[in-house]
Design a protein around this motif. Structure first.
Motif, PDB file in Angstrom:
ATOM      1  N   THR A 268     -12.492  46.889   5.951  1.00 50.10           N
ATOM      2  CA  THR A 268     -12.434  45.597   5.300  1.00 50.10           C
ATOM      3  C   THR A 268     -11.383  44.700   5.943  1.00 50.10           C
ATOM      4  O   THR A 268     -10.358  45.181   6.439  1.00 50.10           O
ATOM      5  CB  THR A 268     -12.116  45.751   3.805  1.00 50.10           C
ATOM      6  OG1 THR A 268     -12.067  44.458   3.195  1.00 50.10           O
ATOM      7  CG2 THR A 268     -10.764  46.432   3.589  1.00 50.10           C
ATOM      8  N   THR A 269     -11.638  43.407   5.934  1.00 49.92           N
ATOM      9  CA  THR A 269     -10.659  42.426   6.392  1.00 49.92           C
ATOM     10  C   THR A 269     -10.032  41.699   5.202  1.00 49.92           C
ATOM     11  O   THR A 269      -9.395  40.665   5.377  1.00 49.92           O
ATOM     12  CB  THR A 269     -11.308  41.406   7.335  1.00 49.92           C
ATOM     13  OG1 THR A 269     -12.408  40.777   6.662  1.00 49.92           O
ATOM     14  CG2 THR A 269     -11.808  42.081   8.597  1.00 49.92           C
ATOM     15  N   ALA A 270     -10.200  42.254   4.000  1.00 51.12           N
ATOM     16  CA  ALA A 270      -9.612  41.654   2.801  1.00 51.12           C
ATOM     17  C   ALA A 270      -8.086  41.675   2.906  1.00 51.12           C
ATOM     18  O   ALA A 270      -7.510  42.593   3.499  1.00 51.12           O
ATOM     19  CB  ALA A 270     -10.060  42.416   1.559  1.00 51.12           C
ATOM     20  N   PRO A 271      -7.407  40.694   2.324  1.00 52.70           N
ATOM     21  CA  PRO A 271      -5.940  40.648   2.430  1.00 52.70           C
ATOM     22  C   PRO A 271      -5.242  41.793   1.703  1.00 52.70           C
ATOM     23  O   PRO A 271      -4.128  42.165   2.072  1.00 52.70           O
ATOM     24  CB  PRO A 271      -5.580  39.301   1.808  1.00 52.70           C
ATOM     25  CG  PRO A 271      -6.742  38.940   0.943  1.00 52.70           C
ATOM     26  CD  PRO A 271      -7.942  39.509   1.637  1.00 52.70           C
ATOM     27  N   VAL A 272      -5.884  42.361   0.665  1.00 53.48           N
ATOM     28  CA  VAL A 272      -5.282  43.455  -0.087  1.00 53.48           C
ATOM     29  C   VAL A 272      -6.303  44.590  -0.217  1.00 53.48           C
ATOM     30  O   VAL A 272      -7.455  44.358  -0.560  1.00 53.48           O
ATOM     31  CB  VAL A 272      -4.827  43.015  -1.489  1.00 53.48           C
ATOM     32  CG1 VAL A 272      -4.274  44.204  -2.273  1.00 53.48           C
ATOM     33  CG2 VAL A 272      -3.774  41.913  -1.387  1.00 53.48           C
ATOM     34  N   VAL A 273      -5.866  45.814   0.070  1.00 54.88           N
ATOM     35  CA  VAL A 273      -6.735  46.990  -0.016  1.00 54.88           C
ATOM     36  C   VAL A 273      -6.198  47.925  -1.093  1.00 54.88           C
ATOM     37  O   VAL A 273      -5.049  48.370  -1.016  1.00 54.88           O
ATOM     38  CB  VAL A 273      -6.781  47.745   1.327  1.00 54.88           C
ATOM     39  CG1 VAL A 273      -7.663  48.989   1.220  1.00 54.88           C
ATOM     40  CG2 VAL A 273      -7.273  46.837   2.437  1.00 54.88           C
ATOM     41  N   PRO A 274      -6.996  48.256  -2.125  1.00 52.97           N
ATOM     42  CA  PRO A 274      -6.544  49.206  -3.136  1.00 52.97           C
ATOM     43  C   PRO A 274      -6.894  50.634  -2.734  1.00 52.97           C
ATOM     44  O   PRO A 274      -8.025  50.930  -2.367  1.00 52.97           O
ATOM     45  CB  PRO A 274      -7.330  48.784  -4.382  1.00 52.97           C
ATOM     46  CG  PRO A 274      -8.611  48.219  -3.829  1.00 52.97           C
ATOM     47  CD  PRO A 274      -8.284  47.624  -2.479  1.00 52.97           C
ATOM     48  N   LEU A 275      -5.915  51.522  -2.807  1.00 50.33           N
ATOM     49  CA  LEU A 275      -6.143  52.923  -2.459  1.00 50.33           C
ATOM     50  C   LEU A 275      -5.623  53.819  -3.586  1.00 50.33           C
ATOM     51  O   LEU A 275      -4.503  53.643  -4.071  1.00 50.33           O
ATOM     52  CB  LEU A 275      -5.434  53.290  -1.159  1.00 50.33           C
ATOM     53  CG  LEU A 275      -6.043  52.772   0.144  1.00 50.33           C
ATOM     54  CD1 LEU A 275      -5.202  53.246   1.322  1.00 50.33           C
ATOM     55  CD2 LEU A 275      -7.477  53.242   0.295  1.00 50.33           C
ATOM     56  N   ALA A 276      -6.431  54.787  -3.975  1.00 51.48           N
ATOM     57  CA  ALA A 276      -6.056  55.728  -5.021  1.00 51.48           C
ATOM     58  C   ALA A 276      -6.168  57.156  -4.488  1.00 51.48           C
ATOM     59  O   ALA A 276      -7.081  57.467  -3.713  1.00 51.48           O
ATOM     60  CB  ALA A 276      -6.939  55.552  -6.248  1.00 51.48           C
ATOM     61  N   THR A 277      -5.256  58.019  -4.894  1.00 58.48           N
ATOM     62  CA  THR A 277      -5.229  59.413  -4.461  1.00 58.48           C
ATOM     63  C   THR A 277      -4.920  60.323  -5.643  1.00 58.48           C
ATOM     64  O   THR A 277      -4.046  60.018  -6.448  1.00 58.48           O
ATOM     65  CB  THR A 277      -4.148  59.636  -3.383  1.00 58.48           C
ATOM     66  OG1 THR A 277      -4.376  58.747  -2.286  1.00 58.48           O
ATOM     67  CG2 THR A 277      -4.176  61.073  -2.868  1.00 58.48           C
ATOM     68  N   ILE A 278      -5.651  61.416  -5.735  1.00 60.18           N
ATOM     69  CA  ILE A 278      -5.349  62.462  -6.706  1.00 60.18           C
ATOM     70  C   ILE A 278      -5.118  63.749  -5.917  1.00 60.18           C
ATOM     71  O   ILE A 278      -5.954  64.144  -5.102  1.00 60.18           O
ATOM     72  CB  ILE A 278      -6.495  62.656  -7.712  1.00 60.18           C
ATOM     73  CG1 ILE A 278      -6.708  61.365  -8.529  1.00 60.18           C
ATOM     74  CG2 ILE A 278      -6.187  63.822  -8.666  1.00 60.18           C
ATOM     75  CD1 ILE A 278      -7.886  61.456  -9.477  1.00 60.18           C
ATOM     76  N   ALA A 279      -3.963  64.386  -6.148  1.00 58.87           N
ATOM     77  CA  ALA A 279      -3.578  65.537  -5.320  1.00 58.87           C
ATOM     78  C   ALA A 279      -3.105  66.695  -6.177  1.00 58.87           C
ATOM     79  O   ALA A 279      -2.563  66.507  -7.271  1.00 58.87           O
ATOM     80  CB  ALA A 279      -2.467  65.130  -4.346  1.00 58.87           C
ATOM     81  N   LEU A 280      -3.296  67.888  -5.642  1.00 58.01           N
ATOM     82  CA  LEU A 280      -2.827  69.128  -6.263  1.00 58.01           C
ATOM     83  C   LEU A 280      -2.070  69.910  -5.202  1.00 58.01           C
ATOM     84  O   LEU A 280      -2.563  70.090  -4.079  1.00 58.01           O
ATOM     85  CB  LEU A 280      -4.005  69.958  -6.792  1.00 58.01           C
ATOM     86  CG  LEU A 280      -3.652  71.284  -7.453  1.00 58.01           C
ATOM     87  CD1 LEU A 280      -2.974  71.047  -8.787  1.00 58.01           C
ATOM     88  CD2 LEU A 280      -4.921  72.125  -7.648  1.00 58.01           C
ATOM     89  N   SER A 281      -0.858  70.385  -5.534  1.00 56.38           N
ATOM     90  CA  SER A 281      -0.067  71.148  -4.564  1.00 56.38           C
ATOM     91  C   SER A 281       0.472  72.413  -5.210  1.00 56.38           C
ATOM     92  O   SER A 281       0.778  72.441  -6.408  1.00 56.38           O
ATOM     93  CB  SER A 281       1.089  70.297  -4.027  1.00 56.38           C
ATOM     94  OG  SER A 281       1.978  69.920  -5.059  1.00 56.38           O
ATOM     95  N   VAL A 282       0.580  73.457  -4.383  1.00 55.37           N
ATOM     96  CA  VAL A 282       1.078  74.756  -4.845  1.00 55.37           C
ATOM     97  C   VAL A 282       2.176  75.204  -3.892  1.00 55.37           C
ATOM     98  O   VAL A 282       1.896  75.593  -2.745  1.00 55.37           O
ATOM     99  CB  VAL A 282      -0.043  75.812  -4.880  1.00 55.37           C
ATOM    100  CG1 VAL A 282       0.500  77.150  -5.362  1.00 55.37           C
ATOM    101  CG2 VAL A 282      -1.199  75.344  -5.762  1.00 55.37           C
ATOM    102  N   PRO A 283       3.453  75.128  -4.304  1.00 53.35           N
ATOM    103  CA  PRO A 283       4.546  75.612  -3.451  1.00 53.35           C
ATOM    104  C   PRO A 283       4.850  77.074  -3.730  1.00 53.35           C
ATOM    105  O   PRO A 283       4.569  77.592  -4.801  1.00 53.35           O
ATOM    106  CB  PRO A 283       5.719  74.706  -3.876  1.00 53.35           C
ATOM    107  CG  PRO A 283       5.447  74.429  -5.322  1.00 53.35           C
ATOM    108  CD  PRO A 283       3.940  74.422  -5.489  1.00 53.35           C
ATOM    109  N   TRP A 284       5.444  77.750  -2.734  1.00 49.14           N
ATOM    110  CA  TRP A 284       5.896  79.123  -2.946  1.00 49.14           C
ATOM    111  C   TRP A 284       7.111  79.414  -2.067  1.00 49.14           C
ATOM    112  O   TRP A 284       7.411  78.662  -1.156  1.00 49.14           O
ATOM    113  CB  TRP A 284       4.780  80.118  -2.643  1.00 49.14           C
ATOM    114  CG  TRP A 284       4.381  80.205  -1.215  1.00 49.14           C
ATOM    115  CD1 TRP A 284       4.930  81.006  -0.256  1.00 49.14           C
ATOM    116  CD2 TRP A 284       3.337  79.472  -0.545  1.00 49.14           C
ATOM    117  NE1 TRP A 284       4.308  80.822   0.943  1.00 49.14           N
ATOM    118  CE2 TRP A 284       3.328  79.896   0.792  1.00 49.14           C
ATOM    119  CE3 TRP A 284       2.415  78.507  -0.960  1.00 49.14           C
ATOM    120  CZ2 TRP A 284       2.429  79.360   1.736  1.00 49.14           C
ATOM    121  CZ3 TRP A 284       1.520  77.996  -0.039  1.00 49.14           C
ATOM    122  CH2 TRP A 284       1.538  78.418   1.289  1.00 49.14           C
TER     123      TRP A 284
END
Length: 284
Positions: A268-284
């Protein structure tokens, strides 16, 4: 018998205390070399596995193979390993060797014909990180970014990163500074300044990630000159029991006119781009 039991408990008590202790270990992002931390049990070798789904893929404010939308939904899987190389006199870890591999998968476009078509991105980064004092992390990193299905060329990047995070004062803003030079690919230099102030309610953390970036001297492509972008948004993070953490983030990316034009015709060449992220992390 009671004497023996008391002695056994006395010997086991330090072990139980150490098992409950936790330490902050640095992590580094393969995309822009920004630093973060993860809380893990004490030890000399740690890892984190993560999985996220996004509505698009933009790197440093520019289109990166997936436009913002719901048609292709890129998924990224990453594995990070961090080893403690040195500790201070008090036993706190100070020097770390970090490695991370992040791989992107999506519904391929008709132009992506090389097998494996869905595996479009594979980024690997190695960093030497130092925590000279509590809250301050510095790192020197080298990243190799490849495309298994050939949709993009291979690039190499060398970065210097700094992050400061404390509960009060300047550290509350969690400033993050990165300087990157592309050593293979289009060339140029990229600079990033980020802030991520946060507040917590119990186990829930709400943060406001703010980033400003500039690509200098053709970093975004041949004859692209200097290009600028900024992004701001909100993120919510909460543990899932004792083994995992989930995070939801939405940001709005604003680019200068010349950077927007580089996204055509695929992005897109739109002036504003909306981005969404859903994440899951497992540390050890």
């Amino acid at each position: 018998m009671s004497v023996l039991l008391g002695a056994a408990l006395a010997l086991l008590a330090p072990v139980a205390v150490r098992a409950a202790e936790r330490q902050s270990v640095p992590v580094i992002d393969t995309e822009d070399a920004t630093l973060g931390t993860v809380e893990v049990p004490t030890g000399s070798l740690h890892g984190t596995a993560s999985l996220d789904v996004r509505n698009g893929d933009y790197a440093r404010g520019a289109y990166d193979d997936d436009d913002a939308g719901l048609s292709r939904l890129p998924v990224h899987a990453a594995v990070t390993l961090a080893g403690v190389l040195a500790r201070d006199a008090a036993g706190d870890a100070r020097l770390f060797l970090i490695g991370q591999s992040s791989n992107g998968f999506h519904a391929p476009s008709p132009d992506e014909r090389v097998t494996p078509r869905r595996w479009y991105e594979s980024n690997t980064i190695v960093a030497l990180a130092w925590q000279p004092t509590k809250g301050l992390t510095t790192a020197a990193a080298y990243a190799i970014k490849a495309s298994p299905n050939g949709v993009a060329g291979t690039t190499h990047e060398a970065s210097l990163s700094i992050r400061y995070a404390r509960a009060r004062g300047l550290g509350w803003w969690r400033p993050n500074l990165v300087v990157t030079r592309r050593t293979q690919g289009d060339g140029g230099v990229f600079t990033l300044l980020g802030l991520s102030p946060e507040i917590s309610w119990g186990e829930t953390t709400v943060s406001a990630p703010i980033v400003a970036g500039v690509g200098w001297s053709g970093f975004y492509g041949p004859d692209s000159g200097d290009r600028r972008y900024a992004s701001a948004g909100l993120a919510l993070q909460r543990p899932l029991g004792r083994i995992a953490t989930w995070r939801a983030e939405i940001v709005a990316i604003a680019r200068d006119r010349r950077l927007r034009r580089l996204d055509a015709p695929d992005g897109t060449t739109a002036p504003v781009v909306p981005l969404a992220t859903i994440a899951l992390s497992v540390p050890w």
